[in-house]
Design an enzyme around this catalytic site. Structure first.
Site, mmCIF file in Angstrom:
data_model
loop_
_atom_site.group_PDB
_atom_site.id
_atom_site.type_symbol
_atom_site.label_atom_id
_atom_site.label_comp_id
_atom_site.label_asym_id
_atom_site.label_seq_id
_atom_site.Cartn_x
_atom_site.Cartn_y
_atom_site.Cartn_z
ATOM 1 N N HIS A 1 0.852 -1.199 0.000
ATOM 2 C CA HIS A 1 0.000 0.000 0.000
ATOM 3 C C HIS A 1 0.883 1.242 0.000
ATOM 4 O O HIS A 1 1.332 1.712 1.041
ATOM 5 C CB HIS A 1 -0.920 -0.029 1.234
ATOM 6 C CG HIS A 1 -2.030 0.975 1.175
ATOM 7 N ND1 HIS A 1 -3.356 0.642 1.337
ATOM 8 C CD2 HIS A 1 -2.027 2.312 0.955
ATOM 9 C CE1 HIS A 1 -4.106 1.736 1.227
ATOM 10 N NE2 HIS A 1 -3.318 2.760 0.995
ATOM 11 N N HIS B 1 1.211 4.885 -2.393
ATOM 12 C CA HIS B 1 0.654 5.678 -3.505
ATOM 13 C C HIS B 1 1.756 6.352 -4.314
ATOM 14 O O HIS B 1 2.631 7.010 -3.746
ATOM 15 C CB HIS B 1 -0.296 6.749 -2.970
ATOM 16 C CG HIS B 1 -1.550 6.195 -2.351
ATOM 17 N ND1 HIS B 1 -2.746 6.139 -3.031
ATOM 18 C CD2 HIS B 1 -1.787 5.647 -1.137
ATOM 19 C CE1 HIS B 1 -3.674 5.605 -2.245
ATOM 20 N NE2 HIS B 1 -3.122 5.297 -1.086
ATOM 21 N N ASP C 1 1.576 8.980 -6.196
ATOM 22 C CA ASP C 1 1.549 10.439 -6.045
ATOM 23 C C ASP C 1 1.820 10.866 -4.603
ATOM 24 O O ASP C 1 1.764 12.049 -4.283
ATOM 25 C CB ASP C 1 0.210 11.010 -6.537
ATOM 26 C CG ASP C 1 -0.992 10.253 -6.012
ATOM 27 O OD1 ASP C 1 -0.839 9.070 -5.618
ATOM 28 O OD2 ASP C 1 -2.090 10.819 -5.975
ATOM 29 N N GLY D 1 -9.451 8.046 -2.119
ATOM 30 C CA GLY D 1 -10.010 9.386 -1.932
ATOM 31 C C GLY D 1 -10.926 9.390 -0.727
ATOM 32 O O GLY D 1 -10.854 8.490 0.116
ATOM 33 N N HIS E 1 -9.796 0.602 -0.256
ATOM 34 C CA HIS E 1 -9.618 1.475 0.908
ATOM 35 C C HIS E 1 -10.917 1.442 1.710
ATOM 36 O O HIS E 1 -11.973 1.861 1.211
ATOM 37 C CB HIS E 1 -9.407 2.925 0.464
ATOM 38 C CG HIS E 1 -8.003 3.310 0.164
ATOM 39 N ND1 HIS E 1 -7.415 3.066 -1.035
ATOM 40 C CD2 HIS E 1 -7.058 3.949 0.928
ATOM 41 C CE1 HIS E 1 -6.167 3.550 -1.013
ATOM 42 N NE2 HIS E 1 -5.927 4.075 0.161
ATOM 43 N N GLU F 1 -10.884 3.338 7.205
ATOM 44 C CA GLU F 1 -9.893 4.367 7.531
ATOM 45 C C GLU F 1 -10.638 5.604 8.050
ATOM 46 O O GLU F 1 -10.602 5.896 9.228
ATOM 47 C CB GLU F 1 -9.055 4.709 6.286
ATOM 48 C CG GLU F 1 -7.983 5.761 6.543
ATOM 49 C CD GLU F 1 -7.293 6.263 5.266
ATOM 50 O OE1 GLU F 1 -7.868 6.137 4.183
ATOM 51 O OE2 GLU F 1 -6.176 6.812 5.393
ATOM 52 N N ASP G 1 1.783 3.879 2.911
ATOM 53 C CA ASP G 1 0.721 4.739 2.366
ATOM 54 C C ASP G 1 1.301 5.860 1.493
ATOM 55 O O ASP G 1 1.191 5.802 0.279
ATOM 56 C CB ASP G 1 -0.148 5.332 3.476
ATOM 57 C CG ASP G 1 -1.557 5.638 2.999
ATOM 58 O OD1 ASP G 1 -1.927 5.204 1.892
ATOM 59 O OD2 ASP G 1 -2.310 6.305 3.744
#
Ligand SMILES: [Zn+2]
Length: 382
Positions: free
Chosen positions: A25, A27, A29, A186, A213, A216, A322
């Protein structure tokens, strides 16, 4: 509270960074190098909060530390702004792989949302191909240094948008060219996986795996929807599954030492039982969870993070970063945090790593090879 000094632990007289790791996990970006952002922003004419790499890195960490998932997500406006061309996607993906390898990662799944990278005319397919080329260049660059790393893309759809079906089809279209799974990301609260029901059905019909996701910023209902509507094989974070676990401590003193025995009776709700008993992997990101407030309901600080309870109860816990830029962490840092906080030893780190290897979206033979590689590397340490 007992203070645990890392150096004092006999089992940890080795280099945490050198341990082979699996990152599920992470990202794309959220893992750029500050210096790269500055160079790309200059070329793109994008204004940043700072043009000094150290100060910019600091700005990302501080903004992400606000305790709000919404503010945390705002930091991505800057990284996404500089990832709008083939060249920039290629560079970011290549460096991402090199940074993972430097952190000891031998297998990584890189998630990102192609739909956010079309502002300057790229098509969805162009974007996926540019990232794939960058990832492969990164793998080659790592190989030149005598190390091995394998990476795959998790093609992600944004929850607030309405392109789920299109992105699911994109992922399936690239399944033989780097795409290993699907995700939605998102704002979780208010955008449940059920909004993407048709896309998830399409993926299931094409036997294409999804991690979702959930658990969370929202709780059990979101996890339930990820499992039912999303057919999630893994949960992105999933940490709030702990809300379905009850621990009752009784005050008994059976051993007669005038203190409570502190034995907790653990009860799992149906959802928690399903997640644990079916071995649904939880992609836990300790530092990120603290920053976004995902675990604030369990108390303050890493000591209150339910990951240790979940791990002790036999949940399929994996450890992840993350967003390395926003949290200012590496997977090595996250391991170190767990060693310091929960006194984890080499056996624990091995188990958490094997959990991740076994949950990887890889064919069985490749998973077995990965597991064997990790076991051998750990055996060499012993
Ligand atoms: Zn995430």
């Amino acid at each position: 509270m007992t203070e645990i000094i890392l150096d004092a632990a006999p089992d940890l007289d080795f280099d945490l960074k050198g341990l082979p790791k699996v990152s599920l996990h992470d990202h794309l970006d959220g893992g750029l190098r500050p210096a790269t952002i500055i160079e790309l922003a200059e070329a793109a004419g994008h204004t940043l909060p700072s043009t000094d790499p150290v100060a910019l890195g600091e700005w990302f960490r501080e903004s992400a530390d606000s305790g709000s998932l919404v503010r945390y997500l705002e930091t991505f406006d800057h990284t996404i702004a500089v990832m709008q061309t083939r060249e920039s996607l290629f560079r970011v993906a290549k460096e991402f792989v090199e940074d993972l390898a430097d952190d000891g990662v031998v297998y990584g799944e890189v998630r990102w949302a192609p739909e956010q990278h079309l502002q300057q005319g790229l098509s969805l397919d162009d974007a996926v191909e540019a990232v794939q080329a960058g990832l492969e260049a990164g793998v080659d660059a790592v190989a030149e240094t005598g190390r091995d790393i394998q990476v795959g893309q998790l093609i992600t759809a944004m929850r607030h948008a309405d392109r789920g079906q299109e992105i699911a089809e994109l992922a399936v279209r690239h399944r033989n060219n780097g795409a290993v799974g699907f995700d939605i990301a998102g704002a979780e609260d208010g955008f449940p996986p059920s909004r993407f029901k048709d896309a998830f059905t399409y993926l299931a019909q094409h036997n294409f795996p999804a991690t979702v996701h959930a658990g969370e910023a929202a709780g059990l209902e979101s996890i339930q929807s990820a499992l039912v509507d999303g057919r999630a094989l893994r949960l992105g974070h999933g940490v709030r599954i702990a809300e379905d676990v009850t621990v009752d401590f009784d005050d008994e003193d059976a051993d007669g030492d005038d203190a409570s025995d502190n034995i907790g009776m653990v009860t799992l709700g149906e959802l928690a039982s399903w997640v644990r008993d079916r071995g649904i992997a939880l992609e836990i990101c300790p530092s990120s969870n603290l920053q976004t407030g995902a675990v604030s309901g369990f108390g303050e600080g890493i000591e209150s993070h339910p990951l240790d309870m979940l791990y002790q109860l036999g949940f399929n816990v994996t450890i992840n970063t993350d967003n390395r830029l926003m949290s200012g962490v590496t997977l090595t840092d996250e391991f170190e945090l767990l060693v310091e906080t929960f006194d984890y030893d080499l056996d624990d780190l091995l188990e958490l790593t094997l959990n991740a290897a076994e949950a990887a979206f890889l064919p069985l033979e490749e998973k077995e090879a990965l597991v064997e590689y990790i076991n051998e590397a750990y055996a060499d340490l012993g």
